[in-house]
Motif scaffolding. Structure first.
Motif: not given
Length: 280
Positions: A18-21, A140-143
């Protein structure tokens, strides 16, 4: 699709974030993901579709609340599942969305299943939501951020996100009175383990499987009072189980097919969903 590594590795790598950079996702990876979504939409037989939403305009440093499932920070791209209000096949919808999630994972992109109620204004401008549609699932999508927010850590702990039920609670022989033996079931031990590791809404793990000869009967053991409403989240979870089982069996060269047989003897509260017939 062809994965860059073993699907078993991909399933094990997938965790909810849930937490992306805040970093932009690699364009080549996004293109591959977008192409796969287009393929899924083309092959899809139910009244549903999937959209990759990019550049939401949100401040990546400011957590954004999406619907009923809490805050997301650092992500400006999302996978959005859209379904017709009259479509009841949540199992197939979950099966297809998990395929997309695993594709993202294979591309090095982190995700998080979010199921529930989403405000129409959250994504309507980008996805062109029609009057007869609603959004039951978003990711959500990301790193992934190396040091997640305290909120995420507490939430994962509160629902036991990293805990899975034991084999003897999930898998059975002929009826639910005899637990399946992981050491003697043979080659299908790995596909079953991939089911066990699957994500589920609030980590309820509602899947139960009974092995009888060449058949693996999939049942839904509902959590009372949970996850139905407008969209059946626990049927969605059964789609995830079906996806993990089928993909890992296929990778092992275990041939089989899905049939609706009516199942076998099982507790009254279990709902039959589908049967995998193993081929010799």
């Amino acid at each position: 699709m062809e994965y860059s590594k073993s699907i078993v590795e991909v399933i094990k790598e997938r965790t909810s974030s849930r937490t992306f950079d805040g970093r932009k996702i690699d364009e080549i990876a996004l293109r591959k993901l977008s192409d796969y979504i287009a393929q899924i939409n083309q092959e899809n037989k139910i009244k549903g579709r999937f959209v990759l939403v990019r550049n939401s305009g949100a401040n990546p440093e400011k957590p954004v609340k999406l619907g009923t499932y809490g805050f997301i920070s650092g992500a400006d791209s999302f996978l959005v599942g859209i379904i017709d209000k009259e479509e009841k096949d949540a199992l197939t919808f979950g099966y297809l969305f998990e395929k997309i999630i695993l594709c993202a994972t294979d591309l090095g992109i982190q995700t998080c299943w979010l199921g529930g109620t989403f405000n129409k204004s959250d994504f309507e401008k980008t996805v062109n939501l029609r009057e007869n549609e609603f959004i039951p699932i978003v990711s959500p999508i990301g790193y992934k951020r190396e040091n997640p927010r305290i909120f995420e850590t507490v939430m994962r702990f509160s629902i036991g996100a990293d805990k899975r039920k034991a084999w003897n609670e999930l898998f059975f022989e002929k009826n639910n009175s005899e637990p399946m033996n992981e050491k003697t079931i043979g080659a299908y031990a790995l596909p079953l383990e991939m089911v066990r590791l699957g994500p589920s809404a609030s980590n309820k793990q509602p899947w139960r499987i009974i092995h009888d000869g060449q058949a693996y009967h999939f049942f839904l053991c509902r959590t009372k009072g949970y996850g139905v409403m407008a969209y059946d989240l626990q049927k969605n979870d059964m789609g995830i189980a079906k996806c993990h089982f089928e993909l890992s069996a296929g990778e092992l060269g275990l041939k089989g097919r899905w049939e609706i047989t009516g199942g076998t003897e099982a507790p009254d509260e279990w709902e039959y969903t589908a049967t995998w017939i193993a081929e010799k």
